[in-house]
Design an enzyme around this catalytic site. Sequence first.
Site, PDB file in Angstrom:
ATOM      1  N   ASP A  11       0.872  -1.181   0.000  1.00  0.00           N
ATOM      2  CA  ASP A  11       0.000   0.000   0.000  1.00  0.00           C
ATOM      3  C   ASP A  11       0.905   1.226   0.000  1.00  0.00           C
ATOM      4  O   ASP A  11       2.108   1.134   0.268  1.00  0.00           O
ATOM      5  CB  ASP A  11      -0.895  -0.015   1.257  1.00  0.00           C
ATOM      6  CG  ASP A  11      -1.748   1.245   1.358  1.00  0.00           C
ATOM      7  OD1 ASP A  11      -2.374   1.617   0.351  1.00  0.00           O
ATOM      8  OD2 ASP A  11      -1.781   1.879   2.432  1.00  0.00           O
ATOM      9  N   CYS A 185     -11.292   3.152  -0.494  1.00  0.00           N
ATOM     10  CA  CYS A 185      -9.993   3.652  -0.029  1.00  0.00           C
ATOM     11  C   CYS A 185      -9.658   2.907   1.255  1.00  0.00           C
ATOM     12  O   CYS A 185     -10.551   2.645   2.074  1.00  0.00           O
ATOM     13  CB  CYS A 185     -10.086   5.157   0.232  1.00  0.00           C
ATOM     14  SG  CYS A 185      -8.608   5.848   0.992  1.00  0.00           S
TER      15      CYS A 185
HETATM   16  N1  DGL Z   1      -4.034   3.794   0.144  1.00  0.00           N
HETATM   17  C1  DGL Z   1      -4.698   4.821  -0.603  1.00  0.00           C
HETATM   18  C2  DGL Z   1      -5.935   4.239  -1.292  1.00  0.00           C
HETATM   19  O1  DGL Z   1      -6.493   3.233  -0.888  1.00  0.00           O
HETATM   20  C3  DGL Z   1      -5.105   5.995   0.273  1.00  0.00           C
HETATM   21  C4  DGL Z   1      -3.928   6.816   0.756  1.00  0.00           C
HETATM   22  C5  DGL Z   1      -3.167   7.499  -0.368  1.00  0.00           C
HETATM   23  O2  DGL Z   1      -3.697   8.460  -0.994  1.00  0.00           O
HETATM   24  O3  DGL Z   1      -2.062   7.060  -0.646  1.00  0.00           O
HETATM   25  O4  DGL Z   1      -6.370   4.769  -2.279  1.00  0.00           O
END
Ligand code: DGL
Length: 267
Positions: A11, A185
């Site tokens: 992530d 998200c």
């Molecule tokens: N991990 C990102 C998502 O699920 C959220 C955080 C980011 O903008 O990096 O889209």
Amino acid sequence: MSDEAPIGVFDSGMGGLTVVREMMRQLPNESIIYFGDTARVPYGPKSPDTVLRYSREITSYLRGQGVKAMVVACNTATAHALPALREEFDLPIVGVIQPGARAVTRATKTRRVGVIGTAGTIKSRAYEKEIRKLLPDATIISQACALFVPLVEEGWVDTEPTRAIARNYLAPLVAAEVDTVVLGCTHYPLMKTVIGNVVGRQVRLIDSAEETARETGEILRENELANTTPNRARYRFIASDAPDTFLTLGERFLGSAIDRVEALTLG
Ligand code: DGL
């Protein structure tokens, strides 16, 4: 590849730990190596090319660590990089968007669906495309909620400013009377209560983390890669910056304590 090999999960930062949490619950025999790109978070506002480049670097690294499968736990990285990664790497790769879309089809009765995510995810229309493959006549209302990520990272998940911002962002979904909302998200599952209160308790909230863990289990079984030996799961956590912050704040996303975080710079 041995079924005892770990699954690689990545992530942009700590948010993907919500997916790891579900994987630990649903796939307790599986070892996991998690890479959080804390040096380059957030991915949400970045261009598709940049997110693809970061995603390639991380996948190459995890592949080199001997993972048997990969989970792209970041919605933005899934939106911008999943098709390319699947073409370029010869191992099963699961993203978070298809599982979320499939869950929508099971949940919605009125076919009026809301999708919320980062600016990058919403702009890519990746959820919309996947949902439309399954429900061509669905009415889909998409909304970027850029401020939710920093609010969750600050721990402001249930405060009055957060509720006011949520009311603002979610007004189009409420006006459209959606019966299902995709939490597109990594951070949004932590805001389930606030989001649920704004859109109404009768509205189904789809948590991609749960669905992604389920799909990962299915893919491992299909590829005969599932680890059936109990009590041998090992977890490694790697961050590209500020491993100490990851160690303390990661617990909020993982729901349990993290013993150790390794630091590793990529790129
Ligand atoms: N991990 C990102 C998502 O699920 C959220 C955080 C980011 O903008 O990096 O889209």
